[in-house]
Motif scaffolding. Structure first.
Motif, PDB file in Angstrom:
ATOM      1  N   VAL A   1      -4.313  10.272  10.386  1.00  0.00           N
ATOM      2  CA  VAL A   1      -5.541   9.795   9.735  1.00  0.00           C
ATOM      3  C   VAL A   1      -5.539   8.281   9.572  1.00  0.00           C
ATOM      4  O   VAL A   1      -6.565   7.633   9.684  1.00  0.00           O
ATOM      5  CB  VAL A   1      -5.713  10.477   8.364  1.00  0.00           C
ATOM      6  CG1 VAL A   1      -6.989   9.992   7.668  1.00  0.00           C
ATOM      7  CG2 VAL A   1      -5.743  11.992   8.528  1.00  0.00           C
ATOM      8  N   LYS A   2      -4.351   7.704   9.286  1.00  0.00           N
ATOM      9  CA  LYS A   2      -4.251   6.264   9.028  1.00  0.00           C
ATOM     10  C   LYS A   2      -3.071   5.693   9.802  1.00  0.00           C
ATOM     11  O   LYS A   2      -2.113   6.405  10.102  1.00  0.00           O
ATOM     12  CB  LYS A   2      -4.051   6.005   7.537  1.00  0.00           C
ATOM     13  CG  LYS A   2      -5.224   6.408   6.673  1.00  0.00           C
ATOM     14  CD  LYS A   2      -4.841   6.411   5.202  1.00  0.00           C
ATOM     15  CE  LYS A   2      -3.934   7.550   4.861  1.00  0.00           C
ATOM     16  NZ  LYS A   2      -3.657   7.667   3.407  1.00  0.00           N
ATOM     17  N   ALA A   3      -3.132   4.402  10.092  1.00  0.00           N
ATOM     18  CA  ALA A   3      -2.034   3.735  10.798  1.00  0.00           C
ATOM     19  C   ALA A   3      -2.052   2.253  10.452  1.00  0.00           C
ATOM     20  O   ALA A   3      -3.033   1.733   9.908  1.00  0.00           O
ATOM     21  CB  ALA A   3      -2.147   3.939  12.307  1.00  0.00           C
ATOM     22  N   CYS A   4      -0.956   1.594  10.758  1.00  0.00           N
ATOM     23  CA  CYS A   4      -0.838   0.156  10.541  1.00  0.00           C
ATOM     24  C   CYS A   4       0.197  -0.356  11.534  1.00  0.00           C
ATOM     25  O   CYS A   4       1.197   0.334  11.786  1.00  0.00           O
ATOM     26  CB  CYS A   4      -0.394  -0.133   9.102  1.00  0.00           C
ATOM     27  SG  CYS A   4      -0.235  -1.894   8.709  1.00  0.00           S
TER      28      CYS A   4
ATOM     29  N   ARG B   1       2.447  -0.287   3.528  1.00  0.00           N
ATOM     30  CA  ARG B   1       3.290   0.914   3.428  1.00  0.00           C
ATOM     31  C   ARG B   1       3.791   1.121   2.001  1.00  0.00           C
ATOM     32  O   ARG B   1       4.043   2.258   1.595  1.00  0.00           O
ATOM     33  CB  ARG B   1       4.454   0.823   4.407  1.00  0.00           C
ATOM     34  CG  ARG B   1       3.999   1.062   5.838  1.00  0.00           C
ATOM     35  CD  ARG B   1       5.028   0.712   6.881  1.00  0.00           C
ATOM     36  NE  ARG B   1       4.560   1.134   8.195  1.00  0.00           N
ATOM     37  CZ  ARG B   1       3.710   0.434   8.942  1.00  0.00           C
ATOM     38  NH1 ARG B   1       3.277  -0.728   8.501  1.00  0.00           N
ATOM     39  NH2 ARG B   1       3.304   0.889  10.105  1.00  0.00           N
ATOM     40  N   ASP B   2       3.955   0.050   1.231  1.00  0.00           N
ATOM     41  CA  ASP B   2       4.285   0.210  -0.181  1.00  0.00           C
ATOM     42  C   ASP B   2       3.116   0.825  -0.938  1.00  0.00           C
ATOM     43  O   ASP B   2       3.306   1.634  -1.843  1.00  0.00           O
ATOM     44  CB  ASP B   2       4.642  -1.147  -0.808  1.00  0.00           C
ATOM     45  CG  ASP B   2       6.018  -1.630  -0.373  1.00  0.00           C
ATOM     46  OD1 ASP B   2       6.813  -0.790   0.104  1.00  0.00           O
ATOM     47  OD2 ASP B   2       6.297  -2.829  -0.491  1.00  0.00           O
ATOM     48  N   GLU B   3       1.910   0.425  -0.562  1.00  0.00           N
ATOM     49  CA  GLU B   3       0.719   0.946  -1.239  1.00  0.00           C
ATOM     50  C   GLU B   3       0.448   2.387  -0.845  1.00  0.00           C
ATOM     51  O   GLU B   3       0.007   3.196  -1.662  1.00  0.00           O
ATOM     52  CB  GLU B   3      -0.489   0.064  -0.900  1.00  0.00           C
ATOM     53  CG  GLU B   3      -1.717   0.352  -1.734  1.00  0.00           C
ATOM     54  CD  GLU B   3      -2.768  -0.724  -1.581  1.00  0.00           C
ATOM     55  OE1 GLU B   3      -3.319  -1.169  -2.596  1.00  0.00           O
ATOM     56  OE2 GLU B   3      -3.037  -1.131  -0.437  1.00  0.00           O
ATOM     57  N   ASP B   4       0.718   2.740   0.399  1.00  0.00           N
ATOM     58  CA  ASP B   4       0.491   4.096   0.891  1.00  0.00           C
ATOM     59  C   ASP B   4       1.644   4.484   1.810  1.00  0.00           C
ATOM     60  O   ASP B   4       1.623   4.192   2.995  1.00  0.00           O
ATOM     61  CB  ASP B   4      -0.844   4.165   1.647  1.00  0.00           C
ATOM     62  CG  ASP B   4      -1.176   5.583   2.095  1.00  0.00           C
ATOM     63  OD1 ASP B   4      -0.389   6.506   1.793  1.00  0.00           O
ATOM     64  OD2 ASP B   4      -2.225   5.777   2.738  1.00  0.00           O
ATOM     65  N   PRO B   5       2.682   5.140   1.256  1.00  0.00           N
ATOM     66  CA  PRO B   5       3.842   5.503   2.081  1.00  0.00           C
ATOM     67  C   PRO B   5       3.514   6.443   3.228  1.00  0.00           C
ATOM     68  O   PRO B   5       4.282   6.556   4.177  1.00  0.00           O
ATOM     69  CB  PRO B   5       4.789   6.185   1.077  1.00  0.00           C
ATOM     70  CG  PRO B   5       4.327   5.738  -0.269  1.00  0.00           C
ATOM     71  CD  PRO B   5       2.848   5.529  -0.143  1.00  0.00           C
TER      72      PRO B   5
ATOM     73  N   ILE C   1       1.003   6.181   5.329  1.00  0.00           N
ATOM     74  CA  ILE C   1      -0.041   5.534   6.118  1.00  0.00           C
ATOM     75  C   ILE C   1       0.070   5.874   7.600  1.00  0.00           C
ATOM     76  O   ILE C   1      -0.927   5.902   8.308  1.00  0.00           O
ATOM     77  CB  ILE C   1       0.007   4.007   5.902  1.00  0.00           C
ATOM     78  CG1 ILE C   1      -1.307   3.370   6.367  1.00  0.00           C
ATOM     79  CG2 ILE C   1       1.192   3.381   6.615  1.00  0.00           C
ATOM     80  CD1 ILE C   1      -1.479   1.945   5.933  1.00  0.00           C
ATOM     81  N   ASP C   2       1.277   6.134   8.090  1.00  0.00           N
ATOM     82  CA  ASP C   2       1.459   6.398   9.520  1.00  0.00           C
ATOM     83  C   ASP C   2       1.302   7.889   9.799  1.00  0.00           C
ATOM     84  O   ASP C   2       2.269   8.615  10.013  1.00  0.00           O
ATOM     85  CB  ASP C   2       2.825   5.893   9.970  1.00  0.00           C
ATOM     86  CG  ASP C   2       2.949   4.390   9.815  1.00  0.00           C
ATOM     87  OD1 ASP C   2       2.024   3.682  10.263  1.00  0.00           O
ATOM     88  OD2 ASP C   2       3.937   3.930   9.237  1.00  0.00           O
ATOM     89  N   THR C   3       0.054   8.343   9.783  1.00  0.00           N
ATOM     90  CA  THR C   3      -0.274   9.752  10.030  1.00  0.00           C
ATOM     91  C   THR C   3      -1.373   9.824  11.078  1.00  0.00           C
ATOM     92  O   THR C   3      -1.741   8.820  11.684  1.00  0.00           O
ATOM     93  CB  THR C   3      -0.744  10.429   8.737  1.00  0.00           C
ATOM     94  OG1 THR C   3      -1.968   9.790   8.297  1.00  0.00           O
ATOM     95  CG2 THR C   3       0.298  10.292   7.628  1.00  0.00           C
TER      96      THR C   3
ATOM     97  N   LEU D   1      -5.603   8.161  17.888  1.00  0.00           N
ATOM     98  CA  LEU D   1      -6.268   9.048  16.931  1.00  0.00           C
ATOM     99  C   LEU D   1      -6.464   8.387  15.570  1.00  0.00           C
ATOM    100  O   LEU D   1      -7.612   8.298  15.090  1.00  0.00           O
ATOM    101  CB  LEU D   1      -5.484  10.359  16.814  1.00  0.00           C
ATOM    102  CG  LEU D   1      -6.033  11.396  15.823  1.00  0.00           C
ATOM    103  CD1 LEU D   1      -7.429  11.838  16.220  1.00  0.00           C
ATOM    104  CD2 LEU D   1      -5.095  12.593  15.728  1.00  0.00           C
ATOM    105  N   PRO D   2      -5.409   7.912  14.885  1.00  0.00           N
ATOM    106  CA  PRO D   2      -5.653   7.319  13.562  1.00  0.00           C
ATOM    107  C   PRO D   2      -6.490   6.047  13.598  1.00  0.00           C
ATOM    108  O   PRO D   2      -7.307   5.819  12.698  1.00  0.00           O
ATOM    109  CB  PRO D   2      -4.238   7.037  13.031  1.00  0.00           C
ATOM    110  CG  PRO D   2      -3.365   6.992  14.233  1.00  0.00           C
ATOM    111  CD  PRO D   2      -3.963   7.955  15.207  1.00  0.00           C
TER     112      PRO D   2
END
Length: 990
Positions: free
Chosen positions: A419-422, A409-413, A415-417, A579-580
């Protein structure tokens, strides 16, 4: 949720062939240093090979017993705290690898010694011992993993040594240290320190203090030695002295146990810990001088009775350490220069009490990430990017960590969209393994190896000789010798080889299947653990040179697919994550459908997650195999394709996988055939909002590009005539999805409406207005506001009505867009007065006034655009006053209104003169009205009415004496008396 997963992170173990019992040990780059506890003081060095094999490299003598030791990868040096004759010494061993190559020459020198004069070419191939003199005995040490700087903890201070490289000659470069900074901390005795990227963590028995050194630009003319004090003055309402321990009090009352209040202070609040830190620079060189100040990040105080197992006199902190996580793709080699180019992404700090461990993020945000509860008292712990390893009196325990989730999340704020998730940082931690050992005493970590020192008590030795299932499978080491009496049972130093990321990932995935149908939360949790395990490996700087690179990437995509399966099949509150995760897996919609079809359940169930994924995938063009047909048909090279044939194939595709893009393409073909009935049937099969989004999937349905020129299609021409609102909405959707730029849209609408380049069609204005309503790109908004303002002004000044009816009225824009404000009452009053100009373009006038009544437009930038309306009657007056008001020129605005519409001046004052500008009522408006009323001698009823209203407001706001001082001396007493009475009565009522 299952808290203990009995997985197998530990592989085989090997015994390190030490000749004597270890007192201290640490890991370097592919080596292990072991300091002896015997009378003959020295350090043995072992090379760590694949699968944990250890090969002796050599040994070297030390001045005395080693109390602490640490290795720095940057500079490849070993630093020790040694004791001799009841005195402690700080030493750094440099070029120790030449010792292992058989060289017996050793050079001993002091820090600060000028080596240029004494160093020769013949001395470069020998080990150097650098002695660092200190005014106080060293207590603890830490090396920065980023740049190799050294931090030494002493009583009441920390001393920082900067690592530097001295160029002696063209072929000779020597490692050296320079004492660069001292941090004075009164009444503070550090037990452990950790140092990383100018972040410092200090612990006493029950206190933790984390600081950061923030660099400032130094003045080259300043003295070499300077002090920067970060001592803060007491803050009112802050933490009291009795709450936060006065460190200066040394109580000598053995009859009492004083337990201070536990405290946790994060960020700026940690300044309230009342632990002053003073900086003193000790660098000798004035070049590139750096000034620092201290930033407090965290302070935490514990009490002995915080253990869940009750009061314990041995309660004290241990194992403080930093874990840096670097930017994905950062270069890393054995060369120091390249090593230093690694870009730090996140930083984590861990420390532990005997029964509880704490993991904090201290990079961009200071927050507690995880708390670890141990089943028994811990001896020591070591944090790695993937796990936390803890030793207790009887076991080696492995816990999961959340560092990769926080770093992602620091690298990609964002990320929770969709398209992307973690997996979340708040995911519960769990124990992967509790491996039993006899007497674990110390632990350290290097790559995929854990080094463990065990020392059994006398009564355990006999038991330990028996075969035991409690130990891991033990491989014999060819270098192991049991003939030496000093290596008989009682202690052992093991290298435990942790299994590969891929192997453990596979085990987690297999284990998760046991929970698929019984405990869905545990299944998702295990798959999330597997995902984070692989993600951490991918974020490691050595990943791009790893032999497992491709296998790890495949595992990452597979873990995403498995999580997508879980969220699509299970009825969970986070069903939307299907989805993501499916998108990150790289699977097409067809492949996802095939995964569902291959499930063994006889009755297929489609939960919300799967429907959510399918709906979004079908409504958004993903350029998959089944959705490529519309793209082919809309290609310029297929311009002359037979529409009837195209529709036939489109219907075949639609039977398999319907989508809005297919519907729009069929409607396009129907227009080409002239079949308006089919066209309307297709267009009516979806809501207008869905159709607008559908054009994003295939922009060529509306426009084509030839040699950089945007040309509208027949579809766009038809929509302009029949459904202009849909056309505008579709163009807005294209812009919001980066399928058309603002300038391209301008050209598109101008060509569509056959207007010249200098003429703006109403449909383009409609597009700008709609984009203001929906635009999510902040940088575009100022330009859009200026464009619509310019067009409103042009049409008002030219008395030019729009060629088509605007799609949105002023009321529509005010209700749907924050950039259009409610028109102020005083503006409405002025416009209600008869004005020939106001009847020509009423909608444009009200929209312009609404924009100026909003807070978004930049008035300074708009002033040149508004200039043509400066003298345009009532419209010009409202615009001039609105601009003056936005610029804070209230008195100028009142002058303008009093000259033309005195009644509007009071309405203006009631709306605008509030807060800081309220004094304009009595300083400007009241004197002006009194003067104008005196000159007209009551011949103007509007002035008298406005004056009475103003007097009512002023009498309410001012004290009687101040009110009296404002009244004119030549005024009629009867006129002012009611207001004076009101002012005096208001005071009496208080």
């Amino acid at each position: 949720m299952v808290q203990l997963y009995n997985l197998h992170p530990f592989g085989s173990q090997r015994v390190v062939p030490c000749k004597q019992e270890p007192a201290q040990f640490c890991c370097g780059h592919d080596v292990l240093f072991v300091a002896s506890a015997a009378a003959s003081c020295g350090v043995e060095v072992f090379a760590v090979r694949r699968e944990g094999r250890c090969e002796p490299l050599g040994s070297f003598a030390t001045l005395g017993p080693v109390l602490r030791m640490a290795h720095s990868r940057a500079g490849d040096y070993l630093v020790t705290i040694e004791e001799k004759s009841k005195a402690t010494f700080l030493r750094a061993y440099v070029n120790w690898r030449f010792m292992s190559a058989g060289s017996s020459r050793v050079c001993v020198r002091m820090v600060g010694h000028k080596m240029e004069e004494s160093y020769t070419e013949t001395l470069k191939d020998q080990m150097s011992i650098v002695e660092m003199a200190l005014s106080d005995p060293p207590l603890c040490i830490s090396c920065c993993p980023v740049n190799g700087d050294l931090l030494v903890g002493c009583k009441n201070k920390l001393v920082m040594f900067r690592l530097k490289y001295l160029v002696i000659s063209q072929n000779l470069r020597v490692l050296d240290f320079e004492r660069s900074l001292i941090l004075h901390i009164d009444n503070f005795i550090p037990a452990e320190v950790a140092f990383c990227a100018r972040h410092i963590a200090i612990t006493t028995e029950l206190d933790v203090l984390i600081l950061k050194l923030v660099q400032q630009n130094a003045d080259r003319g300043e003295q070499c030695t300077y002090q920067v004090s970060t001592i803060e003055k007491p803050v009112d309402g802050g933490i009291k002295d009795e709450d936060l321990a006065a460190h200066s009090l040394q109580l000598e009352l053995d009859e009492f146990v004083i337990c201070q209040k536990p405290v946790e202070l994060l960020g700026e609040e940690s300044k309230l810990c009342k632990i002053p830190v003073t900086l003193e620079s000790t660098e000798l060189s004035t070049e590139d001088k750096k000034h620092f100040e201290v930033q407090y990040l965290l302070f935490r105080r514990f009490t002995p009775d915080q253990s869940p197992f009750g009061f314990c006199e041995e309660t004290k902190l241990h194992s403080v350490q930093f874990l840096p996580v670097y930017q994905t793709g950062s270069s890393v080699t054995a060369n120091e220069e390249t090593e230093n180019k690694r870009e730090l992404l996140s930083l984590f700090c861990f420390f532990s009490l005997p029964h509880v461990g704490y993991l904090y993020s201290v990079g961009k945000l200071v927050e507690l990430i995880s708390t670890y509860q141990y089943s028994e008292k811990s001896e020591q712990a070591v944090l790695t990017p993937q796990f936390l390893h803890v030793i207790t009196s009887e076991s080696l325990q492995c816990f999961t960590v959340r560092c990769s989730a926080a770093a992602a999340r620091d690298e990609d704020p964002y990320i929770d969209t969709t398209v992307k998730a973690c997996p979340p940082v708040t995911l519960d931690v769990c124990t992967l393994r509790m491996q039993l050992f006899i007497g674990p005493r110390a632990i350290c970590h290097y790559k995929n190896h854990i080094i463990l020192l065990t020392k059994a008590d006398t009564e355990d030795i006999t038991e330990r000789r028996k075969p035991s299932r409690r130990m891991l499978s033990r491989k014999a080491d060819s270098n192991k010798s049991r003939t030496n009496s000093e290596s008989e049972p009682g202690w052992n130093l093991y290298i435990i080889n942790t299994v590969s990321t891929i192997q453990l990932y596979r085990e987690m995935v297999d284990y998760s299947r046991t929970y698929e149908n019984v405990r869905t939360e545990s299944c998702i949790h295990l798959l999330s653990e597997a995902h984070l395990l692989v993600r951490a490996a991918i974020m490691d700087p050595s990943f791009f040179k790893s032999d497992e690179k491709e296998e790890l990437l495949r595992a990452f995509r597979e873990s995403c697919a498995l999580l997508g399966d879980c969220y699509s099949r299970f009825d969970t509150k986070d069903y939307h994550l299907a989805l993501p995760y499916y998108r990150m897996s790289g699977l097409s919609v067809t492949e996802v459908l095939e995964r569902r079809a291959s499930e063994s359940d006889e009755i297929q169930t489609y939960e919300r997650g799967f429907i959510f994924y399918l709906t979004h995938s079908l409504n958004e063009e993903l350029n998959e195999e089944l959705s490529k047909l519309p793209h082919i048909i809309c290609s310029p090279c297929m311009k002359n394709v037979c529409p009837l044939t195209a529709v036939k194939y489109l219907r075949k595709v639609e039977d398999i996988m319907p989508s809005v893009v297919l519907t729009l393409t069929k409607a396009f073909m129907a227009l080409k055939m002239g079949d308006l009935m089919m066209y309307e049937c297709e267009m009516n099969s979806h809501k207008e909002t869905m159709l607008a989004c559908g054009f994003v999937g295939q922009p060529k349905l509306l426009r084509e590009c030839k040699e950089g020129i945007v040309i509208p299609t027949e579809f766009a021409v038809h929509l302009k005539a029949m459904q202009p609102g849909l056309l505008v909405a579709a163009t807005v959707a294209l812009h919001e999805n980066s399928k058309i730029e603002l300038e391209e849209a301008d050209m598109f609408f101008k060509m569509l409406c056959n207007n010249g380049e200098d003429t703006v069609p109403q449909l383009l204005v409609d597009f700008w207005e709609a984009l203001l309503v929906a635009c999510s790109q902040e940088e575009v908004l100022p330009e859009l506001l200026l464009r619509v303002t310019h067009q409103y002004v042009w049409r008002i000044s030219k008395k030019q009505l729009p060629e088509t009816k605007p799609l949105k009225t002023t009321e529509d824009l005010i209700n749907s867009c924050d950039h259009f404000g409610f028109i102020f009452p005083w503006v409405t009053f002025i416009m209600s007065m008869e004005s020939p100009l106001g009847k020509d373009c009423p909608e444009d006038i009200s929209k312009l006034q609404s924009v100026l009544c909003g807070q978004s437009i930049d008035i300074t930038a708009a002033l040149p655009i508004l200039e043509p309306l400066a003298d345009a009657g009532n419209v010009g007056l409202t615009i001039r006053v609105l601009c003056s008001t936005r610029l804070g020129k209230y008195e100028e605005s009142i002058d303008q209104l009093l000259r033309q519409y005195p009644a509007a001046a009071v309405l203006y004052a009631q709306h605008e003169l509030k807060g800081d500008s309220q004094a304009v009522w009595w300083n400007k408006l009241l004197p002006e009205l009194c003067e104008r009323a005196r000159l007209t001698r009551s011949d103007c009823p509007v002035l008298i009415s406005s004056l009475k209203e103003t007097l009512s407001v002023v009498a309410t706001e001012l004290e009687l004496r101040d009110f009296l001082s404002l009244l004119p001396e030549d005024g009629t007493a009867a006129f002012f008396l009611p207001h004076l009475l009101h002012c005096s009565q208001r005071k009496l009522l208080r």
